[in-house]
Design a protein around this motif. Structure first.
Motif, mmCIF file in Angstrom:
data_model
loop_
_atom_site.group_PDB
_atom_site.id
_atom_site.type_symbol
_atom_site.label_atom_id
_atom_site.label_comp_id
_atom_site.label_asym_id
_atom_site.label_seq_id
_atom_site.Cartn_x
_atom_site.Cartn_y
_atom_site.Cartn_z
ATOM 1 N N PRO A 103 0.685 -1.227 0.034
ATOM 2 C CA PRO A 103 0.080 0.126 0.005
ATOM 3 C C PRO A 103 0.974 1.355 0.001
ATOM 4 N N ALA A 104 2.077 1.211 0.176
ATOM 5 C CA ALA A 104 3.235 2.280 0.209
ATOM 6 C C ALA A 104 3.245 2.802 -1.211
ATOM 7 N N THR A 105 3.184 1.815 -2.082
ATOM 8 C CA THR A 105 3.425 2.162 -3.639
ATOM 9 C C THR A 105 2.122 2.679 -4.564
ATOM 10 N N ALA A 106 0.992 2.300 -4.067
ATOM 11 C CA ALA A 106 0.030 2.915 -4.983
ATOM 12 C C ALA A 106 -1.583 2.921 -3.756
ATOM 13 N N ALA A 107 -2.427 3.546 -4.495
ATOM 14 C CA ALA A 107 -3.599 3.353 -3.919
ATOM 15 C C ALA A 107 -4.606 2.238 -4.104
ATOM 16 N N LEU A 108 -4.411 1.217 -3.225
ATOM 17 C CA LEU A 108 -5.061 0.004 -3.289
ATOM 18 C C LEU A 108 -6.301 -0.154 -2.289
ATOM 19 N N PRO A 109 -7.015 -0.988 -2.581
ATOM 20 C CA PRO A 109 -8.147 -1.684 -1.530
ATOM 21 C C PRO A 109 -7.619 -1.999 -0.335
ATOM 22 N N THR A 110 -8.285 -1.423 0.824
ATOM 23 C CA THR A 110 -7.795 -1.473 2.177
ATOM 24 C C THR A 110 -8.423 -2.975 2.660
ATOM 25 N N ALA A 111 -7.521 -4.051 2.964
ATOM 26 C CA ALA A 111 -7.999 -5.174 3.364
ATOM 27 C C ALA A 111 -8.301 -5.128 5.020
ATOM 28 N N PRO A 112 -9.274 -5.927 5.543
ATOM 29 C CA PRO A 112 -9.508 -5.818 6.985
ATOM 30 C C PRO A 112 -8.062 -6.106 7.558
ATOM 31 N N THR A 113 -7.687 -5.206 8.613
ATOM 32 C CA THR A 113 -6.487 -5.568 9.435
ATOM 33 C C THR A 113 -6.139 -7.081 9.755
ATOM 34 N N GLY A 114 -5.042 -7.600 9.303
ATOM 35 C CA GLY A 114 -4.461 -8.686 9.712
ATOM 36 C C GLY A 114 -5.115 -9.876 8.475
ATOM 37 N N THR A 115 -5.769 -9.504 7.767
ATOM 38 C CA THR A 115 -6.308 -10.561 6.552
ATOM 39 C C THR A 115 -5.269 -10.462 5.502
ATOM 40 N N PRO A 116 -4.723 -11.793 5.284
ATOM 41 C CA PRO A 116 -3.905 -11.699 4.061
ATOM 42 C C PRO A 116 -4.592 -11.564 2.726
ATOM 43 N N VAL A 117 -4.094 -10.864 1.859
ATOM 44 C CA VAL A 117 -4.863 -10.194 0.655
ATOM 45 C C VAL A 117 -4.830 -11.475 -0.363
ATOM 46 N N PRO A 118 -5.961 -11.585 -0.978
ATOM 47 C CA PRO A 118 -6.137 -12.427 -2.111
ATOM 48 C C PRO A 118 -5.764 -11.872 -3.511
ATOM 49 N N GLU A 119 -5.756 -12.485 -4.474
ATOM 50 C CA GLU A 119 -5.405 -11.935 -5.858
ATOM 51 C C GLU A 119 -6.310 -10.868 -6.166
ATOM 52 N N ASP A 120 -7.413 -10.658 -5.833
ATOM 53 C CA ASP A 120 -8.410 -9.495 -6.476
ATOM 54 C C ASP A 120 -7.921 -8.232 -5.507
ATOM 55 N N GLY A 121 -6.961 -8.306 -4.896
ATOM 56 C CA GLY A 121 -6.488 -7.067 -4.240
ATOM 57 C C GLY A 121 -5.956 -6.195 -5.105
ATOM 58 N N VAL A 122 -5.368 -6.778 -6.276
ATOM 59 C CA VAL A 122 -4.798 -6.195 -7.345
ATOM 60 C C VAL A 122 -5.460 -6.639 -8.645
ATOM 61 N N ASP A 123 -6.253 -5.844 -9.435
ATOM 62 C CA ASP A 123 -6.719 -6.354 -10.727
ATOM 63 C C ASP A 123 -6.117 -5.847 -11.818
ATOM 64 N N PRO A 124 -5.249 -6.527 -12.673
ATOM 65 C CA PRO A 124 -4.560 -5.947 -13.685
ATOM 66 C C PRO A 124 -5.377 -5.656 -14.800
ATOM 67 N N ALA A 125 -6.593 -6.018 -14.834
ATOM 68 C CA ALA A 125 -7.617 -5.540 -16.008
ATOM 69 C C ALA A 125 -8.134 -4.150 -15.871
ATOM 70 N N THR A 126 -8.062 -3.590 -14.437
ATOM 71 C CA THR A 126 -8.218 -2.228 -14.510
ATOM 72 C C THR A 126 -7.277 -1.443 -14.048
ATOM 73 N N TRP A 127 -6.071 -1.869 -14.303
ATOM 74 C CA TRP A 127 -4.908 -0.991 -13.887
ATOM 75 C C TRP A 127 -4.406 -0.162 -14.946
ATOM 76 N N LEU A 128 -4.267 1.242 -14.457
ATOM 77 C CA LEU A 128 -3.647 2.024 -15.534
ATOM 78 C C LEU A 128 -2.356 1.729 -15.841
ATOM 79 N N VAL A 129 -2.135 1.916 -17.320
ATOM 80 C CA VAL A 129 -0.697 1.573 -17.874
ATOM 81 C C VAL A 129 -0.393 2.727 -18.435
ATOM 82 N N ALA A 130 0.962 3.216 -18.306
ATOM 83 C CA ALA A 130 1.630 4.320 -18.824
ATOM 84 C C ALA A 130 2.949 4.016 -19.499
ATOM 85 N N MET A 131 2.964 4.045 -20.631
ATOM 86 C CA MET A 131 4.164 3.653 -21.267
ATOM 87 C C MET A 131 5.229 4.707 -21.350
ATOM 88 N N ASP A 132 4.922 5.824 -21.528
ATOM 89 C CA ASP A 132 5.726 6.992 -21.552
ATOM 90 C C ASP A 132 6.464 7.403 -20.195
#
Length: 313
Positions: A103-132
């Protein structure tokens, strides 16, 4: 037998993956810049993956069942690979990282404290891509490692031409001198010398994986599984920095000396001031069996101690 191409694969768990692919009867091709030759019986293509023309020329007319990409760090590299391997492979597996969830590197969904994050914590299909962005600048890339991996996953996810899977690895340990990051050696040396270990006042847990287990999982992902999307790769069990230091201390015979860092000060590796653990449930449901971190960590520490005591030539 499958035709497997490994991009990178010249050190640590990547090297072990290549050896195991070959040992299990697969036809293996390794692509790198030529600094390290693969084992006997493995085809070696010399190319710079950042040079699209060079990569395509090296590939020639070759096709593969699976490509395993060990060294993709940016969306630019992903786009080059997607064009070069589109129509050449049915499946593409990228080695990614736990750091995509930091979470220090991007605005990510906040999981409940102490809960290991599942894969949908970062969804590449919706992530902004900046080639430049200055992805070719080493300093920029080092400072934006997690974002580079997120955007690389996003590029592959949106690219047609092959099925895509990413393996998001936990912090990798084990292998003694092969563990090139030196993070475990940091603890063995400091505790052996009685030096302070800077830690956060309330260090939170994270997850780890042994390098042999990660190679085994990548072998499974490339040859036995058929999933798409991300899977988290971590051994069972959460550990925090003091757990790691205690395991080292038990073998060194000295107590760790801790110093709590002030606000903004850099702490030791694996001292986390934020929840930094991920769930391996999806990989288990797909059929992979993990070991427990507490079972292999003492052996990894012993290897690090042996490596640090061995003179270099």
């Amino acid at each position: 037998m499958q035709r497997i191409c490994v991009i990178g694969g010249s050190r640590y768990f990547g090297k072990l993956l290549v050896e195991r692919l070959r040992a299990t009867g697969h036809q293996v091709t390794v692509i790198n810049r030529g600094s390290t030759r693969p084992p006997a019986g493995v085809e070696h293509l010399v190319a710079d993956r950042d040079d699209e023309a060079s990569l395509i020329a090296a590939l020639g007319s070759r096709t593969f069942d699976v490509v395993v990409d060990q060294v993709c760090y940016t969306p630019v590299q992903a786009a080059i690979a997607a064009r070069a391997f589109g129509g050449r492979t049915r499946r593409y597996v990228m080695t990614s990282t736990i750091e995509v969830y930091d979470p220090a590197t991007a605005a990510l969904p906040t999981a409940p404290t102490g809960t290991p994050v599942p894969e949908d914590g970062v969804d590449p299909a919706t992530w902004l891509v900046a080639m430049d962005l200055p992805w070719h600048d080493e300093a920029y890339l080092e400072a934006h490692y997690a974002e580079g991996k997120r955007q690389a996953e996003a590029v592959f996810t949106r690219t047609g031409g092959f099925a895509f899977a990413s393996v998001r690895s936990a912090h990798v340990l084990g292998g003694g001198a092969q563990e090139f990051t030196g993070r475990l050696a940091y603890y063995t040396e400091r505790i052996r010398r009685g030096e302070e270990i800077p830690v956060h006042a309330q260090a939170l847990p994270t997850v780890f994986i042994h390098y042999e287990e990660l190679a085994r999982l990548l072998l499974w992902a490339a040859t036995a599984a058929d999933f798409t999307g991300a899977v988290n790769a971590c051994s069972d069990g959460l550990l925090e920095v003091r757990d790691l230091a205690a395991t080292v201390a038990a073998q060194v015979g000295r107590k760790p000396v801790y110093r709590v860092v002030s606000a903004g000060e850099t702490a030791s590796p694996f001292s986390c001031d934020r929840h930094y653990a991920m769930s391996n449930t999806r990989a288990k449901e797909l059929g992979f069996t993990f070991s427990r971190a507490v079972d292999w960590l003492p052996g990894a520490v012993a290897e690090a101690l042996t490596a640090s005591a061995t003179p270099t030539t």
